[in-house]
Write a protein that holds these residues in place. Structure first.
Motif, PDB file in Angstrom:
ATOM      1  N   ASP A  59     -15.898 -32.989  11.394  1.00  0.00           N
ATOM      2  CA  ASP A  59     -15.463 -33.311  10.031  1.00  0.00           C
ATOM      3  C   ASP A  59     -15.148 -32.049   9.240  1.00  0.00           C
ATOM      4  OD1 ASP A  59     -15.779 -35.976  10.595  1.00  0.00           O
ATOM      5  OD2 ASP A  59     -17.744 -36.150   9.619  1.00  0.00           O
ATOM      6  N   LEU A  60     -15.958 -31.023   9.433  1.00  0.00           N
ATOM      7  CA  LEU A  60     -15.737 -29.764   8.727  1.00  0.00           C
ATOM      8  C   LEU A  60     -14.435 -29.120   9.197  1.00  0.00           C
ATOM      9  CD1 LEU A  60     -16.718 -27.603   6.764  1.00  0.00           C
ATOM     10  CD2 LEU A  60     -18.115 -26.651   8.610  1.00  0.00           C
ATOM     11  N   TRP A  61     -14.187 -29.146  10.502  1.00  0.00           N
ATOM     12  CA  TRP A  61     -12.950 -28.558  11.033  1.00  0.00           C
ATOM     13  C   TRP A  61     -11.722 -29.359  10.587  1.00  0.00           C
ATOM     14  CZ3 TRP A  61     -16.698 -25.580  12.312  1.00  0.00           C
ATOM     15  CH2 TRP A  61     -16.427 -24.320  12.862  1.00  0.00           C
ATOM     16  N   ASP A  62     -11.848 -30.673  10.519  1.00  0.00           N
ATOM     17  CA  ASP A  62     -10.742 -31.500  10.039  1.00  0.00           C
ATOM     18  C   ASP A  62     -10.408 -31.174   8.589  1.00  0.00           C
ATOM     19  OD1 ASP A  62     -10.494 -32.766  12.465  1.00  0.00           O
ATOM     20  OD2 ASP A  62     -11.601 -34.573  11.867  1.00  0.00           O
ATOM     21  N   TYR A  63     -11.442 -31.042   7.754  1.00  0.00           N
ATOM     22  CA  TYR A  63     -11.225 -30.705   6.344  1.00  0.00           C
ATOM     23  C   TYR A  63     -10.547 -29.339   6.229  1.00  0.00           C
ATOM     24  CZ  TYR A  63     -12.262 -29.477   1.489  1.00  0.00           C
ATOM     25  OH  TYR A  63     -12.162 -29.074   0.185  1.00  0.00           O
ATOM     26  N   ALA A  64     -11.027 -28.375   7.014  1.00  0.00           N
ATOM     27  CA  ALA A  64     -10.451 -27.029   6.960  1.00  0.00           C
ATOM     28  C   ALA A  64      -8.976 -27.062   7.359  1.00  0.00           C
ATOM     29  CB  ALA A  64     -11.236 -26.097   7.878  1.00  0.00           C
ATOM     30  N   GLN A  65      -8.649 -27.806   8.396  1.00  0.00           N
ATOM     31  CA  GLN A  65      -7.261 -27.889   8.843  1.00  0.00           C
ATOM     32  C   GLN A  65      -6.375 -28.535   7.776  1.00  0.00           C
ATOM     33  OE1 GLN A  65      -6.611 -30.244  12.402  1.00  0.00           O
ATOM     34  NE2 GLN A  65      -4.826 -29.037  12.952  1.00  0.00           N
ATOM     35  N   GLN A  66      -6.881 -29.592   7.136  1.00  0.00           N
ATOM     36  CA  GLN A  66      -6.110 -30.295   6.118  1.00  0.00           C
ATOM     37  C   GLN A  66      -5.840 -29.421   4.897  1.00  0.00           C
ATOM     38  OE1 GLN A  66      -8.410 -33.805   5.310  1.00  0.00           O
ATOM     39  NE2 GLN A  66      -8.260 -34.533   7.426  1.00  0.00           N
ATOM     40  N   HIS A  67      -6.739 -28.455   4.639  1.00  0.00           N
ATOM     41  CA  HIS A  67      -6.614 -27.634   3.430  1.00  0.00           C
ATOM     42  C   HIS A  67      -6.284 -26.178   3.745  1.00  0.00           C
ATOM     43  CE1 HIS A  67      -8.894 -31.159   2.034  1.00  0.00           C
ATOM     44  NE2 HIS A  67      -8.339 -30.920   0.855  1.00  0.00           N
ATOM     45  N   ASP A  68      -5.803 -25.926   4.961  1.00  0.00           N
ATOM     46  CA  ASP A  68      -5.349 -24.584   5.358  1.00  0.00           C
ATOM     47  C   ASP A  68      -6.433 -23.526   5.209  1.00  0.00           C
ATOM     48  OD1 ASP A  68      -2.735 -25.488   5.959  1.00  0.00           O
ATOM     49  OD2 ASP A  68      -2.218 -25.429   3.825  1.00  0.00           O
ATOM     50  N   ILE A  69      -7.667 -23.903   5.477  1.00  0.00           N
ATOM     51  CA  ILE A  69      -8.790 -22.971   5.440  1.00  0.00           C
ATOM     52  C   ILE A  69      -8.967 -22.350   6.815  1.00  0.00           C
ATOM     53  CG2 ILE A  69     -11.286 -22.751   5.128  1.00  0.00           C
ATOM     54  CD1 ILE A  69     -11.117 -25.107   3.161  1.00  0.00           C
ATOM     55  N   ASP A  70      -9.000 -21.017   6.876  1.00  0.00           N
ATOM     56  CA  ASP A  70      -9.296 -20.339   8.133  1.00  0.00           C
ATOM     57  C   ASP A  70     -10.790 -20.484   8.409  1.00  0.00           C
ATOM     58  OD1 ASP A  70      -6.685 -19.453   8.539  1.00  0.00           O
ATOM     59  OD2 ASP A  70      -7.013 -17.637   7.346  1.00  0.00           O
ATOM     60  N   ILE A  71     -11.136 -21.011   9.571  1.00  0.00           N
ATOM     61  CA  ILE A  71     -12.537 -21.258   9.873  1.00  0.00           C
ATOM     62  C   ILE A  71     -12.827 -20.880  11.320  1.00  0.00           C
ATOM     63  CG2 ILE A  71     -12.162 -23.689  10.504  1.00  0.00           C
ATOM     64  CD1 ILE A  71     -14.890 -24.261   9.107  1.00  0.00           C
ATOM     65  N   ASP A  72     -13.958 -20.236  11.533  1.00  0.00           N
ATOM     66  CA  ASP A  72     -14.378 -19.821  12.871  1.00  0.00           C
ATOM     67  C   ASP A  72     -15.854 -20.127  13.046  1.00  0.00           C
ATOM     68  OD1 ASP A  72     -11.963 -18.412  13.966  1.00  0.00           O
ATOM     69  OD2 ASP A  72     -12.276 -17.187  12.174  1.00  0.00           O
ATOM     70  N   LEU A  73     -16.215 -20.526  14.246  1.00  0.00           N
ATOM     71  CA  LEU A  73     -17.610 -20.745  14.592  1.00  0.00           C
ATOM     72  C   LEU A  73     -18.170 -19.437  15.132  1.00  0.00           C
ATOM     73  CD1 LEU A  73     -19.918 -22.825  14.844  1.00  0.00           C
ATOM     74  CD2 LEU A  73     -19.102 -23.281  17.176  1.00  0.00           C
ATOM     75  N   VAL A  74     -19.097 -18.842  14.388  1.00  0.00           N
ATOM     76  CA  VAL A  74     -19.689 -17.569  14.794  1.00  0.00           C
ATOM     77  C   VAL A  74     -20.689 -17.786  15.923  1.00  0.00           C
ATOM     78  CG1 VAL A  74     -21.014 -15.560  14.034  1.00  0.00           C
ATOM     79  CG2 VAL A  74     -19.339 -16.623  12.489  1.00  0.00           C
ATOM     80  N   ARG A  75     -21.589 -18.750  15.737  1.00  0.00           N
ATOM     81  CA  ARG A  75     -22.522 -19.125  16.797  1.00  0.00           C
ATOM     82  C   ARG A  75     -23.154 -20.458  16.451  1.00  0.00           C
ATOM     83  NH1 ARG A  75     -25.472 -14.949  14.214  1.00  0.00           N
ATOM     84  NH2 ARG A  75     -27.513 -15.589  13.396  1.00  0.00           N
ATOM     85  N   VAL A  76     -23.684 -21.118  17.469  1.00  0.00           N
ATOM     86  CA  VAL A  76     -24.357 -22.394  17.274  1.00  0.00           C
ATOM     87  C   VAL A  76     -25.561 -22.444  18.194  1.00  0.00           C
ATOM     88  CG1 VAL A  76     -22.873 -23.585  18.955  1.00  0.00           C
ATOM     89  CG2 VAL A  76     -24.053 -24.897  17.185  1.00  0.00           C
ATOM     90  N   ASN A  77     -26.654 -22.970  17.683  1.00  0.00           N
ATOM     91  CA  ASN A  77     -27.879 -23.138  18.458  1.00  0.00           C
ATOM     92  C   ASN A  77     -28.299 -24.593  18.418  1.00  0.00           C
ATOM     93  OD1 ASN A  77     -27.877 -20.261  17.340  1.00  0.00           O
ATOM     94  ND2 ASN A  77     -29.526 -20.131  18.827  1.00  0.00           N
ATOM     95  N   GLU A  78     -28.580 -25.158  19.571  1.00  0.00           N
ATOM     96  CA  GLU A  78     -29.131 -26.508  19.625  1.00  0.00           C
ATOM     97  C   GLU A  78     -30.643 -26.413  19.747  1.00  0.00           C
ATOM     98  OE1 GLU A  78     -27.447 -29.031  22.553  1.00  0.00           O
ATOM     99  OE2 GLU A  78     -25.385 -28.710  21.894  1.00  0.00           O
ATOM    100  N   TYR A  79     -31.324 -27.359  19.144  1.00  0.00           N
ATOM    101  CA  TYR A  79     -32.782 -27.384  19.259  1.00  0.00           C
ATOM    102  C   TYR A  79     -33.244 -28.808  19.020  1.00  0.00           C
ATOM    103  CZ  TYR A  79     -33.053 -27.552  14.142  1.00  0.00           C
ATOM    104  OH  TYR A  79     -32.924 -27.911  12.836  1.00  0.00           O
TER     105      TYR A  79
END
Length: 221
Positions: free
Chosen positions: A128-148
Protein backbone atom coordinates in the motif's frame (compact mmCIF):
# COMPACT_ATOMS: atom_id res chain seq x y z
CA UNK A 1 2.71 -14.67 9.85
CA UNK A 2 5.51 -12.45 11.17
CA UNK A 3 5.49 -8.76 11.93
CA UNK A 4 8.13 -6.66 10.21
CA UNK A 5 10.19 -3.62 10.99
CA UNK A 6 11.16 -1.74 7.84
CA UNK A 7 13.42 1.24 7.29
CA UNK A 8 12.23 3.25 4.30
CA UNK A 9 13.76 6.25 2.50
CA UNK A 10 11.28 8.59 0.80
CA UNK A 11 11.84 11.82 -1.11
CA UNK A 12 9.48 14.37 -2.69
CA UNK A 13 9.41 18.20 -2.40
CA UNK A 14 5.84 18.08 -1.03
CA UNK A 15 6.51 15.66 1.83
CA UNK A 16 5.81 17.69 4.94
CA UNK A 17 8.70 19.97 6.07
CA UNK A 18 10.87 19.18 3.04
CA UNK A 19 10.91 22.82 1.89
CA UNK A 20 11.99 23.87 5.38
CA UNK A 21 14.92 21.46 5.72
CA UNK A 22 16.01 22.37 2.19
CA UNK A 23 16.03 26.05 3.20
CA UNK A 24 17.92 25.34 6.45
CA UNK A 25 20.40 22.64 5.54
CA UNK A 26 21.81 22.60 9.07
CA UNK A 27 18.50 21.36 10.44
CA UNK A 28 17.76 17.83 11.62
CA UNK A 29 14.10 16.95 12.13
CA UNK A 30 12.85 13.96 14.09
CA UNK A 31 9.32 13.02 15.06
CA UNK A 32 8.35 12.95 18.74
CA UNK A 33 6.45 9.66 18.80
CA UNK A 34 5.49 9.78 22.47
CA UNK A 35 4.08 13.34 22.42
CA UNK A 36 0.59 13.52 23.86
CA UNK A 37 -1.07 15.03 20.78
CA UNK A 38 -4.73 15.95 21.08
CA UNK A 39 -6.28 13.98 18.18
CA UNK A 40 -8.68 16.85 17.43
CA UNK A 41 -6.04 19.60 17.35
CA UNK A 42 -4.25 18.59 14.16
CA UNK A 43 -0.89 19.41 15.75
CA UNK A 44 2.19 17.26 15.28
CA UNK A 45 5.37 17.47 17.32
CA UNK A 46 8.98 17.28 16.13
CA UNK A 47 12.38 17.54 17.75
CA UNK A 48 14.45 20.08 15.80
CA UNK A 49 18.18 20.66 15.74
CA UNK A 50 19.41 23.76 13.90
CA UNK A 51 22.38 26.10 14.00
CA UNK A 52 20.05 28.99 13.10
CA UNK A 53 16.43 28.80 14.23
CA UNK A 54 15.69 32.12 12.51
CA UNK A 55 16.60 30.56 9.18
CA UNK A 56 14.63 27.43 10.10
CA UNK A 57 11.52 29.49 10.88
CA UNK A 58 11.97 31.54 7.69
CA UNK A 59 11.80 28.20 5.91
CA UNK A 60 8.62 27.28 7.78
CA UNK A 61 6.90 30.51 6.77
CA UNK A 62 7.57 29.74 3.11
CA UNK A 63 6.82 26.04 3.35
CA UNK A 64 3.60 25.21 1.50
CA UNK A 65 3.16 22.04 3.56
CA UNK A 66 3.10 23.85 6.93
CA UNK A 67 0.27 25.95 8.32
CA UNK A 68 0.56 27.19 11.89
CA UNK A 69 3.71 26.36 13.86
CA UNK A 70 4.92 26.99 17.40
CA UNK A 71 8.28 26.70 19.11
CA UNK A 72 7.09 24.85 22.19
CA UNK A 73 10.26 24.57 24.26
CA UNK A 74 14.04 24.87 23.97
CA UNK A 75 15.55 21.61 25.16
CA UNK A 76 19.21 22.66 24.93
CA UNK A 77 21.49 24.80 22.76
CA UNK A 78 20.46 24.51 19.10
CA UNK A 79 17.65 22.06 19.94
CA UNK A 80 13.93 22.62 20.45
CA UNK A 81 10.50 21.00 20.24
CA UNK A 82 8.11 22.46 17.64
CA UNK A 83 4.46 21.79 16.89
CA UNK A 84 3.14 22.02 13.33
CA UNK A 85 -0.15 21.94 11.51
CA UNK A 86 -0.05 20.48 8.01
CA UNK A 87 -1.70 22.05 4.96
CA UNK A 88 -3.70 20.21 2.33
CA UNK A 89 -0.69 20.44 0.01
CA UNK A 90 1.41 18.22 2.25
CA UNK A 91 2.08 14.64 1.21
CA UNK A 92 1.82 12.58 4.40
CA UNK A 93 2.82 8.92 4.53
CA UNK A 94 1.53 8.13 8.01
CA UNK A 95 -2.19 7.80 7.08
CA UNK A 96 -1.27 5.18 4.45
CA UNK A 97 0.74 3.26 7.03
CA UNK A 98 -2.00 3.60 9.65
CA UNK A 99 -4.66 2.32 7.24
CA UNK A 100 -2.58 -0.85 6.88
CA UNK A 101 -2.54 -1.16 10.71
CA UNK A 102 1.10 -0.09 10.75
CA UNK A 103 2.94 2.36 12.99
CA UNK A 104 5.69 4.90 12.25
CA UNK A 105 8.15 4.41 15.10
CA UNK A 106 10.55 7.09 13.94
CA UNK A 107 10.90 9.66 11.18
CA UNK A 108 13.89 11.90 10.50
CA UNK A 109 15.32 13.80 7.58
CA UNK A 110 18.41 12.86 5.62
CA UNK A 111 19.01 16.12 3.81
CA UNK A 112 15.82 16.63 1.81
CA UNK A 113 14.85 12.96 2.05
CA UNK A 114 13.10 11.21 4.93
CA UNK A 115 14.04 8.02 6.77
CA UNK A 116 11.06 6.24 8.32
CA UNK A 117 11.19 3.31 10.71
CA UNK A 118 7.92 1.45 10.25
CA UNK A 119 6.25 -1.48 12.00
CA UNK A 120 3.81 -3.51 9.88
CA UNK A 121 1.75 -6.61 10.70
CA UNK A 122 3.06 -8.33 7.54
CA UNK A 123 5.56 -7.66 4.74
CA UNK A 124 2.75 -7.56 2.17
CA UNK A 125 1.30 -4.49 3.92
CA UNK A 126 4.19 -2.46 2.47
CA UNK A 127 2.49 -2.74 -0.93
CA UNK A 128 0.00 0.00 0.00
CA UNK A 129 2.84 2.37 0.81
CA UNK A 130 4.58 1.64 -2.50
CA UNK A 131 1.31 2.10 -4.41
CA UNK A 132 0.74 5.49 -2.76
CA UNK A 133 4.32 6.54 -3.54
CA UNK A 134 3.95 5.55 -7.19
CA UNK A 135 0.64 7.40 -7.53
CA UNK A 136 2.17 10.59 -6.10
CA UNK A 137 5.60 10.41 -7.78
CA UNK A 138 7.40 9.89 -4.47
CA UNK A 139 10.86 8.34 -4.73
CA UNK A 140 10.90 5.48 -2.23
CA UNK A 141 13.47 2.82 -1.36
CA UNK A 142 13.49 -0.02 1.13
CA UNK A 143 16.68 0.34 3.17
CA UNK A 144 16.19 -2.85 5.17
CA UNK A 145 13.47 -5.04 6.62
CA UNK A 146 13.49 -7.43 9.57
CA UNK A 147 10.88 -10.08 10.25
CA UNK A 148 10.23 -11.20 13.79
CA UNK A 149 7.56 -12.93 15.81
CA UNK A 150 4.40 -10.99 16.68
CA UNK A 151 4.57 -8.43 19.47
CA UNK A 152 2.04 -10.48 21.37
CA UNK A 153 4.19 -13.59 21.16
CA UNK A 154 7.67 -12.32 21.90
CA UNK A 155 9.11 -10.12 24.58
CA UNK A 156 11.76 -8.47 22.32
CA UNK A 157 13.31 -7.47 25.62
CA UNK A 158 10.07 -5.76 26.68
CA UNK A 159 8.76 -5.83 30.21
CA UNK A 160 5.17 -6.97 30.68
CA UNK A 161 4.20 -3.36 31.43
CA UNK A 162 5.87 -2.03 28.29
CA UNK A 163 4.21 -4.67 26.11
CA UNK A 164 0.79 -3.95 27.61
CA UNK A 165 1.24 -0.19 27.15
CA UNK A 166 2.26 -0.59 23.50
CA UNK A 167 -0.65 -2.91 22.72
CA UNK A 168 -3.19 -0.64 24.44
CA UNK A 169 -1.80 2.41 22.61
CA UNK A 170 -1.92 0.55 19.30
CA UNK A 171 -5.46 -0.77 19.79
CA UNK A 172 -6.86 2.61 20.86
CA UNK A 173 -5.33 4.41 17.84
CA UNK A 174 -2.70 6.39 19.72
CA UNK A 175 -0.11 5.76 17.00
CA UNK A 176 -2.38 6.82 14.15
CA UNK A 177 -2.03 10.24 12.55
CA UNK A 178 -4.05 12.15 13.45
CA UNK A 179 -4.35 10.28 16.71
CA UNK A 180 -7.61 8.66 17.74
CA UNK A 181 -6.61 8.62 21.41
CA UNK A 182 -4.61 10.94 23.65
CA UNK A 183 -1.81 9.92 25.98
CA UNK A 184 -4.12 10.62 28.92
CA UNK A 185 -6.69 8.19 27.50
CA UNK A 186 -4.04 5.50 27.11
CA UNK A 187 -2.93 6.16 30.68
CA UNK A 188 -6.54 5.88 31.89
CA UNK A 189 -6.95 2.51 30.13
CA UNK A 190 -3.76 1.33 31.82
CA UNK A 191 -4.87 2.83 35.16
CA UNK A 192 -1.57 4.69 35.57
CA UNK A 193 -0.47 8.31 35.43
CA UNK A 194 0.18 10.09 32.14
CA UNK A 195 3.96 10.48 32.82
CA UNK A 196 4.16 6.76 33.64
CA UNK A 197 2.38 5.84 30.41
CA UNK A 198 4.67 8.13 28.40
CA UNK A 199 7.72 6.51 29.97
CA UNK A 200 6.49 2.98 29.22
CA UNK A 201 5.78 3.84 25.58
CA UNK A 202 9.08 5.63 25.10
CA UNK A 203 11.14 2.82 26.62
CA UNK A 204 9.08 0.16 24.84
CA UNK A 205 9.58 1.76 21.42
CA UNK A 206 13.31 2.12 22.10
CA UNK A 207 13.52 -1.55 23.10
CA UNK A 208 11.69 -2.68 19.95
CA UNK A 209 14.04 -0.67 17.76
CA UNK A 210 17.11 -2.00 19.57
CA UNK A 211 15.93 -5.62 19.39
CA UNK A 212 14.80 -5.72 15.77
CA UNK A 213 16.67 -3.04 13.83
CA UNK A 214 20.11 -2.58 15.34
CA UNK A 215 22.91 -4.77 14.07
CA UNK A 216 24.43 -7.33 16.40
CA UNK A 217 26.96 -5.64 18.64
CA UNK A 218 25.66 -2.17 17.83
CA UNK A 219 24.93 -0.02 20.86
CA UNK A 220 22.57 2.94 21.08
CA UNK A 221 23.90 6.48 21.43
Amino acid sequence: MSDIKAVVRAEHPDIVLTETVTHDRSSKVRSVSEAGTDPTSGKFFYHIESSDFQQFEDGLRNDSTVGEFERVIDTRDNEAIYSFEYTDEAKILSPVISSANGVILDMENDGSAWILTVWMPDRTDLVDLWDYAQQHDIDIDLVRVNEYASLGNTDAGLTDSQREALLVAFETGYFEEPRNATLSEVAADLDISQPAASGLLRRGIKRLIMSSLMDDGETPD
